[in-house]
Write an enzyme that holds these catalytic residues in place. Structure first.
Site, mmCIF file in Angstrom:
data_model
loop_
_atom_site.group_PDB
_atom_site.id
_atom_site.type_symbol
_atom_site.label_atom_id
_atom_site.label_comp_id
_atom_site.label_asym_id
_atom_site.label_seq_id
_atom_site.Cartn_x
_atom_site.Cartn_y
_atom_site.Cartn_z
ATOM 1 N N ASP A 6 0.877 -1.184 0.000
ATOM 2 C CA ASP A 6 0.000 0.000 0.000
ATOM 3 C C ASP A 6 0.907 1.225 0.000
ATOM 4 O O ASP A 6 2.137 1.108 0.129
ATOM 5 C CB ASP A 6 -0.910 -0.004 1.247
ATOM 6 C CG ASP A 6 -1.923 1.141 1.238
ATOM 7 O OD1 ASP A 6 -2.268 1.641 0.151
ATOM 8 O OD2 ASP A 6 -2.382 1.545 2.328
ATOM 9 N N SER A 7 0.283 2.408 -0.062
ATOM 10 C CA SER A 7 1.069 3.629 0.059
ATOM 11 C C SER A 7 1.547 3.822 1.494
ATOM 12 O O SER A 7 2.512 4.533 1.737
ATOM 13 C CB SER A 7 0.227 4.837 -0.357
ATOM 14 O OG SER A 7 -0.887 4.953 0.506
ATOM 15 N N GLY A 39 -3.558 8.529 -4.014
ATOM 16 C CA GLY A 39 -4.886 8.891 -4.523
ATOM 17 C C GLY A 39 -4.951 10.165 -5.338
ATOM 18 O O GLY A 39 -5.925 10.388 -6.059
ATOM 19 N N CYS A 69 -4.557 -1.672 -1.627
ATOM 20 C CA CYS A 69 -4.712 -0.272 -2.011
ATOM 21 C C CYS A 69 -5.774 -0.180 -3.104
ATOM 22 O O CYS A 69 -5.575 -0.671 -4.213
ATOM 23 C CB CYS A 69 -3.377 0.259 -2.531
ATOM 24 S SG CYS A 69 -3.534 1.921 -3.197
ATOM 25 N N ASN A 70 -6.881 0.427 -2.757
ATOM 26 C CA ASN A 70 -7.977 0.568 -3.724
ATOM 27 C C ASN A 70 -7.593 1.436 -4.913
ATOM 28 O O ASN A 70 -8.072 1.237 -6.025
ATOM 29 C CB ASN A 70 -9.198 1.180 -3.028
ATOM 30 C CG ASN A 70 -9.836 0.222 -2.048
ATOM 31 O OD1 ASN A 70 -10.660 -0.585 -2.426
ATOM 32 N ND2 ASN A 70 -9.438 0.287 -0.787
ATOM 33 N N THR A 71 -6.719 2.408 -4.669
ATOM 34 C CA THR A 71 -6.308 3.327 -5.733
ATOM 35 C C THR A 71 -5.565 2.563 -6.829
ATOM 36 O O THR A 71 -5.854 2.712 -8.016
ATOM 37 C CB THR A 71 -5.401 4.436 -5.142
ATOM 38 O OG1 THR A 71 -6.130 5.079 -4.082
ATOM 39 C CG2 THR A 71 -5.005 5.445 -6.178
ATOM 40 N N CYS A 173 -11.067 2.963 0.632
ATOM 41 C CA CYS A 173 -9.629 3.253 0.799
ATOM 42 C C CYS A 173 -9.214 2.524 2.062
ATOM 43 O O CYS A 173 -9.899 2.631 3.095
ATOM 44 C CB CYS A 173 -9.381 4.753 0.943
ATOM 45 S SG CYS A 173 -7.684 5.135 1.467
ATOM 46 N N THR A 174 -8.116 1.797 2.002
ATOM 47 C CA THR A 174 -7.735 0.957 3.142
ATOM 48 C C THR A 174 -7.267 1.780 4.345
ATOM 49 O O THR A 174 -7.167 1.242 5.446
ATOM 50 C CB THR A 174 -6.641 -0.046 2.734
ATOM 51 O OG1 THR A 174 -5.547 0.671 2.142
ATOM 52 C CG2 THR A 174 -7.186 -1.064 1.743
ATOM 53 N N HIS A 175 -6.999 3.059 4.138
ATOM 54 C CA HIS A 175 -6.650 3.907 5.288
ATOM 55 C C HIS A 175 -7.876 4.205 6.173
ATOM 56 O O HIS A 175 -7.739 4.400 7.379
ATOM 57 C CB HIS A 175 -6.084 5.253 4.817
ATOM 58 C CG HIS A 175 -4.642 5.218 4.424
ATOM 59 N ND1 HIS A 175 -4.186 4.512 3.343
ATOM 60 C CD2 HIS A 175 -3.550 5.811 4.982
ATOM 61 C CE1 HIS A 175 -2.871 4.674 3.237
ATOM 62 N NE2 HIS A 175 -2.469 5.458 4.220
#
Ligand code: DGL
Length: 235
Positions: A6-7, A39, A69-71, A173-175
């Site tokens: 992920d980011s 994003g 990461c959905n982005t 968004c995983t955040h």
């Protein structure tokens, strides 16, 4: 070994549940925080970021890579990468949505995820047509920077000011699960996210372990204390 990418911190929340759901597997978490947030980036930048990090995971012998990461899952066509098994989270997340087909669904995600429209297409294919897709371009950064509850609250209040009559929320968004309780205070409804999904991994490690490869700082250790309840070690 299974790579988790992920980011930044959102991937840690996915990892926390994964390690519990697949206790016999070994996980290597390596985010690209220097390029976060993803994003608000261009497609070409995301392609380059993904390629570079893929090399990292391949070099360390990962057979599976979970893109938490959905982005990235909105932007990149993973079918062109065949030498490592890549796991996408969006379709699985959409498949967990089990509310009435007439429900008003609020989709919250990064600007890129909303722009790409993949969630909406998949939701519509499942018969959900009453969707409000809202980009929260600053939220992942606030979470990455360990913003205070007040700051997050003020931001959400501003972003949610015109949103009414919501029956279900998708955290695209995983955040965002890091501030799930705060979102729930605005919308006390069923919330879906990209955690606790079912995967079929190629890796077959038999002896569970969670390795984190990211720089330690005070904020990170505090975040880990609050959000992780699994054993882990720094690489
Ligand atoms: N956690 C990521 C997602 O699910 C990326 C957030 C960001 O870096 O903008 O979209």
């Amino acid at each position: 070994m299974i790579g988790v990418f992920d980011s930044g911190l959102g991937g840690l929340l996915v990892l926390n549940d994964l390690a519990k759901d697949y206790p016999e597997q070994q996980f290597l978490f390596h985010p690209d925080r220097k390029n976060a947030p993803f994003g608000n980036r261009l497609d070409d930048e995301l392609q380059a970021i993904f390629k570079e990090n893929l090399t990292y995971f391949k070099k360390r012998g990962c057979q599976d890579l979970l893109v938490a990461c959905n982005t990235l899952c909105s932007t990149i066509d993973f079918s062109t990468y065949t030498d490592i098994r890549i796991h996408d989270i969006i379709e699985k997340t959409v498949n967990t949505v089990d509310v009435d087909k007439r429900a008003h669904i609020l989709l919250l995600a990064t600007a890129k995820t909303i722009e790409k429209g993949r969630y909406e297409r998949l939701l519509k294919a499942r018969g959900y047509n009453n969707i409000t897709a809202l980009a929260l371009p600053l939220l992942a950064t606030l979470i990455e920077e360990y913003a205070s509850e007040e700051t997050v609250y003020d931001y959400l209040k501003l972003m949610f000011k015109d949103i009414k009559d919501v029956d279900a929320v998708i955290l695209g968004c995983t955040h965002y699960p890091a501030v799930k309780e705060q979102i729930k205070a605005f919308f006390p409804v069923k919330i879906f996210d990209s955690n606790n999904l079912q995967y079929s991994f190629l890796s077959n490690d038999k002896k569970g372990a969670v390795y984190l490869d990211l720089p330690k700082d005070e904020g990170l250790l505090h975040f880990l204390d609050h959000h992780l309840d699994i054993p882990y070690q720094f690489k």
